[in-house]
Design an enzyme around this catalytic site. Sequence first.
Site, PDB file in Angstrom:
ATOM      1  N   TYR A  54       0.538  -1.079   0.340  1.00  0.00           N
ATOM      2  CA  TYR A  54       0.262  -0.001  -0.053  1.00  0.00           C
ATOM      3  C   TYR A  54       0.738   0.663  -0.067  1.00  0.00           C
ATOM      4  O   TYR A  54       1.446   1.511   1.167  1.00  0.00           O
ATOM      5  CB  TYR A  54      -0.446   0.439   1.552  1.00  0.00           C
ATOM      6  N   GLY A 286     -11.874   1.929   4.907  1.00  0.00           N
ATOM      7  CA  GLY A 286     -10.708   3.167   4.696  1.00  0.00           C
ATOM      8  C   GLY A 286     -11.976   4.449   5.065  1.00  0.00           C
ATOM      9  O   GLY A 286     -13.304   4.346   4.850  1.00  0.00           O
TER      10      GLY A 286
END
Length: 326
Positions: A54, A286
């Site tokens: 990520y 998220g």
Amino acid sequence: MEHRHLGRSGLRISEIVFGNLLYPHDSTPDETVLSCLRAALDSGITTFDTADIYGLGRSERLLGRALAGEPRDGVVICTKVFFPTGTGPNGAGLSRKHVREAIDASLRRLGTDYVDLYTAHRYDPHTPLEETVTAFADLVRAGKVLYMGVSEWTAGQIREAAALAAELRVQLVYNMPQYSALWRAPETEVVPACEPLGISQVPYFTLAQGVLTGKYAPGTPPPPESRAGTGLVGGRADFMRRMLADGVLERVRRLEPLAKEAGLTMAQLALAWLLRRPNVAGAVVGASRAAQVRENAAASGAPLDDALAARVDDILAPVAVYSDAA
């Protein structure tokens, strides 16, 4: 914030897990990411998910910065290994070499001596499964990892890995699948395989990439600031095109009165529905703004009775996906 046991273990994770996902070359300012992480902590979220891929390591570094002042025993950190992060032919996958080197790099970026949860981000068909599970077991014995998990493995792969883990006396206690009220493929084979093994689901894409928040309207282009509005790329492109079909969006719109009836936002309704599913320990969510984090966190413990949950099922059944092959 409520907490649940993870699989057949003594570890408890927060019902809402903050997913610190940044795509490669993501231009989101550091301070924006850190403000979301601070909002998660302020909202009682104790479990944080990231991965070495990520943001090409940036997500781990920012998570490490955000948690630097927190008591280590008060948070649960999850990161992942599989996708290319190194150089040369051994810079990816689940070989002993890459797993060992990847965990050391993740620990440096996170600024911690160990991670609570270490996830095999995908199945590696090029490495013997015994080699991978043994490598994870060695990390557990070295104190660098506490529990092992997998993401997007098939039911058969999970069963085989769980058997090997049991032989090696390590705990495989969770799976991280894509799972939401619109994407129910794990219910067909994966959940039935995991439940008797004491393996929990910790789903991602729990809001179907924002579709279940109601922000996408049928017959209308996606908002330019949204994930869909910035261009569909990579592995999520096909999924988003499917979810943005007018037939899907029209069904999602029919959830709005149900959310209002329950005193919830659309996002909270979707998360509360998922947290009611058998075998789900926590939902990864998220956010790009601190306000979204606080909204999502409030879904923990949200009241959602059987009758209302059944109405959600009835509305979405014609457009929900129940098989990866569908």
